[in-house]
Scaffold this motif. Structure first.
Motif, PDB file in Angstrom:
ATOM      1  N   ALA A   1      70.154  15.812-146.678  1.00  8.25           N
ATOM      2  CA  ALA A   1      71.186  16.883-146.572  1.00  8.25           C
ATOM      3  C   ALA A   1      71.163  17.583-145.497  1.00  8.25           C
ATOM      4  N   ILE A   2      71.804  17.527-144.261  1.00  9.79           N
ATOM      5  CA  ILE A   2      71.549  18.201-142.946  1.00  9.79           C
ATOM      6  C   ILE A   2      72.588  18.987-142.567  1.00  9.79           C
ATOM      7  N   ALA A   3      71.810  20.173-142.029  1.00  9.78           N
ATOM      8  CA  ALA A   3      72.764  21.005-141.088  1.00  9.78           C
ATOM      9  C   ALA A   3      72.546  20.634-139.747  1.00  9.78           C
ATOM     10  N   LEU A   4      73.394  20.455-139.073  1.00 11.75           N
ATOM     11  CA  LEU A   4      73.283  19.666-137.503  1.00 11.75           C
ATOM     12  C   LEU A   4      73.850  20.670-136.511  1.00 11.75           C
TER      13      LEU A   4
ATOM     14  N   TRP B   1      73.261  22.153-151.825  1.00 13.43           N
ATOM     15  CA  TRP B   1      73.451  20.933-152.009  1.00 13.43           C
ATOM     16  C   TRP B   1      72.726  20.477-153.261  1.00 13.43           C
ATOM     17  N   ASP B   2      73.465  19.973-154.343  1.00  7.97           N
ATOM     18  CA  ASP B   2      72.763  20.042-155.615  1.00  7.97           C
ATOM     19  C   ASP B   2      72.178  18.728-156.079  1.00  7.97           C
ATOM     20  N   ASN B   3      72.161  17.797-154.756  1.00  5.06           N
ATOM     21  CA  ASN B   3      71.621  16.512-155.096  1.00  5.06           C
ATOM     22  C   ASN B   3      69.998  16.778-154.930  1.00  5.06           C
ATOM     23  N   LYS B   4      69.294  16.879-155.925  1.00  4.43           N
ATOM     24  CA  LYS B   4      67.726  16.931-155.909  1.00  4.43           C
ATOM     25  C   LYS B   4      67.013  15.667-155.292  1.00  4.43           C
ATOM     26  N   SER B   5      67.560  14.833-155.152  1.00 10.94           N
ATOM     27  CA  SER B   5      66.784  13.495-154.399  1.00 10.94           C
ATOM     28  C   SER B   5      66.789  13.693-152.801  1.00 10.94           C
ATOM     29  N   THR B   6      67.594  14.552-152.370  1.00 10.95           N
ATOM     30  CA  THR B   6      67.672  14.700-150.773  1.00 10.95           C
ATOM     31  C   THR B   6      66.577  15.597-150.358  1.00 10.95           C
ATOM     32  N   TYR B   7      66.489  15.766-149.227  1.00 13.71           N
ATOM     33  CA  TYR B   7      65.528  16.603-148.552  1.00 13.71           C
ATOM     34  C   TYR B   7      66.418  17.531-147.583  1.00 13.71           C
ATOM     35  N   LYS B   8      66.298  18.701-148.033  1.00 11.33           N
ATOM     36  CA  LYS B   8      67.163  19.863-147.270  1.00 11.33           C
ATOM     37  C   LYS B   8      66.605  19.941-145.856  1.00 11.33           C
ATOM     38  N   THR B   9      67.465  19.512-144.835  1.00 16.02           N
ATOM     39  CA  THR B   9      67.093  19.576-143.500  1.00 16.02           C
ATOM     40  C   THR B   9      67.935  20.186-142.188  1.00 16.02           C
ATOM     41  N   VAL B  10      67.144  20.639-141.281  1.00 13.08           N
ATOM     42  CA  VAL B  10      67.976  21.171-140.157  1.00 13.08           C
ATOM     43  C   VAL B  10      67.613  19.890-139.137  1.00 13.08           C
TER      44      VAL B  10
ATOM     45  N   LEU C   1      63.067  29.031-141.096  1.00 11.59           N
ATOM     46  CA  LEU C   1      63.596  27.902-141.677  1.00 11.59           C
ATOM     47  C   LEU C   1      62.628  27.721-143.049  1.00 11.59           C
ATOM     48  N   GLU C   2      61.501  27.930-143.167  1.00  9.40           N
ATOM     49  CA  GLU C   2      60.539  27.796-143.971  1.00  9.40           C
ATOM     50  C   GLU C   2      60.767  28.851-145.042  1.00  9.40           C
ATOM     51  N   GLY C   3      61.026  30.121-144.604  1.00 11.05           N
ATOM     52  CA  GLY C   3      61.459  31.075-145.386  1.00 11.05           C
ATOM     53  C   GLY C   3      62.798  31.289-146.212  1.00 11.05           C
ATOM     54  N   LEU C   4      63.806  30.392-145.689  1.00 10.36           N
ATOM     55  CA  LEU C   4      64.876  30.061-146.115  1.00 10.36           C
ATOM     56  C   LEU C   4      64.988  29.007-147.250  1.00 10.36           C
ATOM     57  N   GLY C   5      63.904  28.048-147.246  1.00 14.55           N
ATOM     58  CA  GLY C   5      63.780  26.842-148.044  1.00 14.55           C
ATOM     59  C   GLY C   5      64.116  25.526-147.599  1.00 14.55           C
ATOM     60  N   ILE C   6      64.037  25.333-146.404  1.00 13.92           N
ATOM     61  CA  ILE C   6      64.246  24.358-145.853  1.00 13.92           C
ATOM     62  C   ILE C   6      63.132  23.156-145.821  1.00 13.92           C
ATOM     63  N   ASP C   7      63.188  22.213-146.176  1.00  8.97           N
ATOM     64  CA  ASP C   7      62.312  21.048-146.376  1.00  8.97           C
ATOM     65  C   ASP C   7      61.683  20.403-145.222  1.00  8.97           C
TER      66      ASP C   7
ATOM     67  N   GLN D   1      69.524   8.898-142.600  1.00  6.31           N
ATOM     68  CA  GLN D   1      70.193   8.827-143.937  1.00  6.31           C
ATOM     69  C   GLN D   1      70.642  10.056-144.684  1.00  6.31           C
ATOM     70  N   ALA D   2      71.634  10.543-143.602  1.00  7.08           N
ATOM     71  CA  ALA D   2      72.356  11.514-144.424  1.00  7.08           C
ATOM     72  C   ALA D   2      73.423  11.374-145.490  1.00  7.08           C
ATOM     73  N   LYS D   3      73.122  12.194-146.440  1.00  4.74           N
ATOM     74  CA  LYS D   3      74.307  12.029-147.566  1.00  4.74           C
ATOM     75  C   LYS D   3      75.094  13.292-147.562  1.00  4.74           C
ATOM     76  N   PHE D   4      74.788  14.218-146.963  1.00  4.97           N
ATOM     77  CA  PHE D   4      75.760  15.600-146.534  1.00  4.97           C
ATOM     78  C   PHE D   4      75.478  16.174-145.240  1.00  4.97           C
ATOM     79  N   ILE D   5      76.468  16.653-144.595  1.00  5.28           N
ATOM     80  CA  ILE D   5      76.379  17.141-143.349  1.00  5.28           C
ATOM     81  C   ILE D   5      77.194  18.244-143.262  1.00  5.28           C
ATOM     82  N   SER D   6      76.581  19.446-142.826  1.00  6.68           N
ATOM     83  CA  SER D   6      77.133  20.676-142.314  1.00  6.68           C
ATOM     84  C   SER D   6      77.030  20.929-140.927  1.00  6.68           C
ATOM     85  N   VAL D   7      78.342  21.511-140.356  1.00  2.00           N
ATOM     86  CA  VAL D   7      78.231  21.606-138.840  1.00  2.00           C
ATOM     87  C   VAL D   7      79.239  22.570-138.703  1.00  2.00           C
ATOM     88  N   GLY D   8      79.113  23.359-137.496  1.00  2.00           N
ATOM     89  CA  GLY D   8      80.077  24.512-137.297  1.00  2.00           C
ATOM     90  C   GLY D   8      81.324  24.073-136.782  1.00  2.00           C
ATOM     91  N   ALA D   9      82.489  24.760-136.702  1.00  4.33           N
ATOM     92  CA  ALA D   9      83.751  24.051-136.290  1.00  4.33           C
ATOM     93  C   ALA D   9      83.727  23.814-134.721  1.00  4.33           C
TER      94      ALA D   9
END
Length: 307
Positions: free
Chosen positions: A15-18, A38-47, A76-82, A111-119
């Protein structure tokens, strides 16, 4: 946290922030937040960001960053990003069409399952793709995308360029409002000329990343985190030390009412208040008197903050 620039070593699925994320300011934090939730625990929280910064690639000039990679890792480590993925921004990536970027990079390799981006996110050759295009292209591949509105402070959007302008004006109140935290400089203590020690004010000479954006030259009230202590009050000078005919810009920190050995240790210096611009004094005695005044002013500032 996993850090990689190799698309063959990515932890997937994700699950990525891009985006570029220089500064990781309040607007960036709003883009990262959906990934953390993002509540899918099988994905890595990624920037996912780009290296080098796209502007550096196109101009060929070194871009000074608010948060060099080493500082981004700490935040990012402090935020909890994997995971932090540094996509190589090269001629191969630049040539990809928006469709190819989504299909080849985001879907097949990351292999992104979720993407978050700025407008305002743009991607693909000639920056042809918009955030809205990304939503449609990703949906065709079964990827959910969220567009995060631009963050506003006052009457203007929060941006890295606005933070740079505030730092050059030594407006630390505005800088903190835009970042959501104090601006920091991270560096390793190295040997200096020990002029400060010779006049009774030993300083830690910081070796910082060469691409670090430095604020207006001058003297600051700071709080310092060391490997063994946090929030130690101090005074920092950024400048060329004209009184001793300095040539190169240095960052030096004097910790108030503290004694110890900091050589080769990493310090995180948080800028709280601007005291004065750098100036040249007629001799070391005059410099010493001014440093005494600076330390007194810093102590009074921190005392006023604790009331």
């Amino acid at each position: 946290m996993q850090i990689t620039s190799s698309l063959d070593r990515i932890l997937t699925p994700t699950a990525i922030a891009l985006g570029n994320f220089d500064g990781i300011h309040r607007g960036h934090l709003e883009t990262i937040e959906p990934v953390l939730k993002w509540d899918n625990k099988s994905t890595y929280k990624t920037v996912v960001t780009f290296d080098p910064h796209p502007q550096q690639y196109f101009t060929g000039q070194q871009r000074q960053l608010l948060t060099p990679h080493s500082e981004r890792v700490i935040i990012l480590e402090g935020l909890g990003i994997d995971q932090l993925i540094l996509l190589p921004f090269d001629c191969e990536l630049v040539k990809l069409s928006p469709e190819e970027f989504v299909d080849r990079i985001l879907d097949r390799q990351i292999q992104a399952k979720f993407i978050s981006v700025g407008a305002d996110f743009r991607f693909g050759n000639q920056r042809a793709g918009t955030a809205t295009d990304l939503v449609a292209l990703a949906a065709n591949l079964g990827i959910q995308t969220q567009i995060v509105p631009l963050a506003i402070d006052g009457d203007s959007r929060i941006s890295s360029s606005r933070i740079r302008a505030a730092l050059l004006a030594a407006d630390l109140q505005l800088t903190r409002a835009l970042l959501g935290r104090y601006y920091s400089i991270v560096g390793t203590v190295v040997n200096g000329q020990e002029i400060g020690r010779s006049i009774g004010f030993p300083t830690a000479n910081l070796k910082y990343p060469p691409d670090k954006f430095l604020p207006r030259q001058g003297v600051y009230c700071v709080r310092v985190d060391t490997p063994t202590a946090t929030q130690l009050p101090g005074v920092m000078n950024i400048g060329k030390r004209p009184t001793v005919d300095g040539v190169n810009t240095t960052v030096e920190v004097h910790l108030l009412d503290w004694d110890g050995n900091l050589y080769e240790q990493q310090l995180i210096v948080h800028l709280h208040h601007f005291l004065r611009s750098e100036q040249k004094f007629p001799d070391l005695a005059a410099l010493t008197n001014q440093i005494q005044a600076d330390c007194k002013a810093a102590k009074e500032f921190f005392q006023s903050q604790s009331i």
